[in-house]
Every structure is written in C-alpha cells, then in structure tokens.
Design a protein around this motif. Structure first.
Motif, short mmCIF file in Angstrom:
data_model
loop_
_atom_site.label_atom_id
_atom_site.label_comp_id
_atom_site.label_asym_id
_atom_site.label_seq_id
_atom_site.Cartn_x
_atom_site.Cartn_y
_atom_site.Cartn_z
N THR A 76 8.00 3.23 -1.27
CA THR A 76 7.93 1.94 -1.96
C THR A 76 6.48 1.56 -2.19
OG1 THR A 76 9.93 1.24 -0.83
CG2 THR A 76 8.60 -0.48 -1.79
N LEU A 77 6.24 0.83 -3.26
CA LEU A 77 4.91 0.29 -3.53
C LEU A 77 4.93 -1.22 -3.30
CD1 LEU A 77 4.14 2.16 -6.87
CD2 LEU A 77 3.20 2.67 -4.62
N VAL A 78 3.81 -1.75 -2.83
CA VAL A 78 3.68 -3.19 -2.64
C VAL A 78 2.29 -3.61 -3.11
CG1 VAL A 78 2.86 -3.02 -0.24
CG2 VAL A 78 3.94 -5.12 -1.04
N SER A 79 2.22 -4.73 -3.80
CA SER A 79 0.92 -5.21 -4.27
C SER A 79 0.14 -5.74 -3.07
CB SER A 79 1.09 -6.31 -5.31
OG SER A 79 1.57 -7.49 -4.69
N PRO A 80 -1.19 -5.66 -3.14
CA PRO A 80 -1.99 -6.20 -2.04
C PRO A 80 -1.76 -7.70 -1.86
CG PRO A 80 -3.42 -5.27 -3.77
CD PRO A 80 -2.00 -5.03 -4.17
N GLN A 81 -1.53 -8.40 -2.97
CA GLN A 81 -1.30 -9.84 -2.89
C GLN A 81 -0.03 -10.15 -2.08
OE1 GLN A 81 -1.76 -8.14 -5.78
NE2 GLN A 81 -3.76 -8.85 -6.45
N LYS A 82 1.00 -9.35 -2.28
CA LYS A 82 2.28 -9.61 -1.62
C LYS A 82 2.20 -9.39 -0.11
CE LYS A 82 7.18 -8.92 -2.26
NZ LYS A 82 8.21 -8.33 -3.11
N TRP A 83 1.66 -8.24 0.33
CA TRP A 83 1.64 -8.00 1.77
C TRP A 83 0.61 -8.89 2.47
CZ3 TRP A 83 -2.41 -6.38 4.73
CH2 TRP A 83 -3.42 -5.63 4.14
N LYS A 84 -0.49 -9.21 1.79
CA LYS A 84 -1.48 -10.10 2.40
C LYS A 84 -0.95 -11.53 2.50
CE LYS A 84 -5.53 -7.34 1.40
NZ LYS A 84 -6.88 -7.29 0.89
N LYS A 85 -0.21 -11.97 1.50
CA LYS A 85 0.40 -13.30 1.55
C LYS A 85 1.39 -13.38 2.71
CE LYS A 85 3.01 -16.63 -1.17
NZ LYS A 85 3.69 -16.90 -2.44
N HIS A 86 2.12 -12.31 2.95
CA HIS A 86 3.09 -12.25 4.04
C HIS A 86 2.42 -12.57 5.39
CE1 HIS A 86 6.64 -10.77 6.22
NE2 HIS A 86 5.79 -10.16 7.02
N PHE A 87 1.18 -12.11 5.55
CA PHE A 87 0.44 -12.33 6.80
C PHE A 87 -0.54 -13.51 6.69
CE2 PHE A 87 1.43 -7.72 7.30
CZ PHE A 87 2.18 -7.82 8.45
N ALA A 88 -0.51 -14.23 5.57
CA ALA A 88 -1.42 -15.35 5.32
C ALA A 88 -2.89 -14.91 5.40
CB ALA A 88 -1.15 -16.50 6.29
N LEU A 89 -3.18 -13.76 4.82
CA LEU A 89 -4.54 -13.22 4.81
C LEU A 89 -5.22 -13.52 3.48
CD1 LEU A 89 -3.87 -9.68 6.32
CD2 LEU A 89 -4.98 -11.60 7.47
N SER A 90 -6.50 -13.77 3.53
CA SER A 90 -7.29 -13.92 2.31
C SER A 90 -7.84 -12.55 1.92
CB SER A 90 -8.43 -14.91 2.55
OG SER A 90 -9.40 -14.32 3.41
N ALA A 91 -8.73 -12.53 0.97
CA ALA A 91 -9.35 -11.27 0.56
C ALA A 91 -10.41 -10.80 1.56
CB ALA A 91 -9.99 -11.43 -0.82
N ASP A 92 -10.71 -11.62 2.55
CA ASP A 92 -11.71 -11.28 3.57
C ASP A 92 -11.20 -10.13 4.44
OD1 ASP A 92 -13.55 -11.13 5.63
OD2 ASP A 92 -13.41 -13.24 6.19
N LYS A 93 -11.85 -9.00 4.36
CA LYS A 93 -11.44 -7.80 5.10
C LYS A 93 -11.47 -8.02 6.61
CE LYS A 93 -11.19 -4.76 1.60
NZ LYS A 93 -10.02 -3.98 1.28
N ASN A 94 -12.37 -8.88 7.08
CA ASN A 94 -12.46 -9.12 8.52
C ASN A 94 -11.18 -9.74 9.07
OD1 ASN A 94 -15.10 -8.10 8.92
ND2 ASN A 94 -15.94 -9.99 8.07
N GLU A 95 -10.51 -10.57 8.27
CA GLU A 95 -9.25 -11.16 8.71
C GLU A 95 -8.21 -10.08 8.97
OE1 GLU A 95 -7.69 -14.16 6.11
OE2 GLU A 95 -9.57 -15.29 6.10
N ALA A 96 -8.11 -9.14 8.04
CA ALA A 96 -7.14 -8.05 8.19
C ALA A 96 -7.47 -7.19 9.40
CB ALA A 96 -7.12 -7.20 6.92
N LEU A 97 -8.73 -6.90 9.59
CA LEU A 97 -9.16 -6.10 10.74
C LEU A 97 -8.84 -6.81 12.04
CD1 LEU A 97 -10.48 -3.39 11.39
CD2 LEU A 97 -12.70 -4.47 11.12
N ASP A 98 -9.11 -8.10 12.11
CA ASP A 98 -8.82 -8.89 13.31
C ASP A 98 -7.32 -8.92 13.60
OD1 ASP A 98 -11.51 -9.41 13.70
OD2 ASP A 98 -11.43 -11.42 12.82
N LEU A 99 -6.50 -9.12 12.57
CA LEU A 99 -5.05 -9.16 12.77
C LEU A 99 -4.53 -7.81 13.25
CD1 LEU A 99 -2.34 -10.60 12.66
CD2 LEU A 99 -2.22 -10.00 10.22
#
Length: 153
Positions: free
Chosen positions: A97-120
């Motif tokens: 399956t493919l998922v847009s970056p906007q969709k999976w990041k919204k699911h986790f309430a992440l912004s475009a800031d890469k540090n947020e994703a790394l921290d989570l």
C-alpha cells in the motif's frame, strides 16, 4: 503479521519492521551502489525479517518529484521507488500500500519538522538504534509501519 514501513529514496531509503503488537523488529537503510538500489540485497534483507508463509503488510510513503529537482536526480529517485515497489509487490503480492506523507504524519500529529518524527520514533521504539539525526529515514519508516499497523488493527 509483520508490518513494514518504507521511506523510499535512491541513496537514503529505509525500511522499518514491527510486529503485530507494535514491538520493534528491525530497521535498515536500503543499500545502493551509485544511486542504484541493490534489488537482490533488498529482497534478501526483507526475507531475513519476514517468512513469506507468515506474510507481511507493507506500506510505503507515496512520493513524487520535487520542484526544482534536476532531471538526473528525479530519474534516479523514480528508478529507486520503482525497484523498491517491484521487490515488495513481487515478494508479498496483495500486501503493498502507498500512503501520502501528509496522511501518516497527520495521524501522529506531526509537522514537517523531522526532529518531531525522530523523537516520536525514539519514544515508540526504544530498542531501535535511532541516536543520530541521520537515522531520520529509519525513524520515519518505523512510523509508517506503525501507522499501517494501527490502520489495520
């Protein structure tokens, strides 16, 4: 069931794998040589994590060419995405399956800031070696896998 998330790229692609209960299983950078994905190495790495009989659900970030990206860069990136997709679809038919970056990041309430994703990812997967900023691709691959696991729970 194993859930696999993929953050594709020609030189910085990564894969993350988690179990059905969300436990960290493995993550790795997708190997390449001269910006060409080593397809057989990639397939071998996946099969070292997942038994084909057990199966896997694979979710890859849906990517596209970036504005102002050169033709050569776009070609290398597109080729890498094609190779990664083909290996996954041929290895685990009907599980890709493919998922847009906007969709999976919204699911986790992440912004475009890469540090947020790394921290989570560090919080959710403390056993994963995600100590450096350069581990962001593996972190995002793990988050994509977790997103897909939660969508299928």
């Amino acid at each position: 069931m194993i859930y696999i998330g993929i953050d594709p790229g020609s030189i910085n692609g990564a894969l993350g794998a988690i179990t059905h209960d969300g436990s960290y299983l493995d993550s790795f950078n997708i190997q390449h040589k001269d910006k060409h994905i080593l397809a057989l190495v990639f397939k071998s790495r996946i099969l070292s994590i997942v038994d084909v009989k057990e199966g896997a659900q694979i979710c890859m970030e849906q990517v596209h060419a970036m504005p102002k990206q050169g033709i050569s860069s776009t070609w290398n990136f597109s080729r890498a995405v094609g190779v990664i997709s083909a290996v996954c679809e041929l290895t685990f038919p009907n599980s890709f399956t493919l998922v847009s970056p906007q969709k999976w990041k919204k699911h986790f309430a992440l912004s475009a800031d890469k540090n947020e994703a790394l921290d989570l990812a560090r919080k959710l997967f403390p056993k994963a070696s995600l100590k450096l900023k350069k581990d962001i691709n593996r972190a995002e691959a793990l988050l994509i896998a977790e997103y897909w696991r939660q969508c299928n729970a």
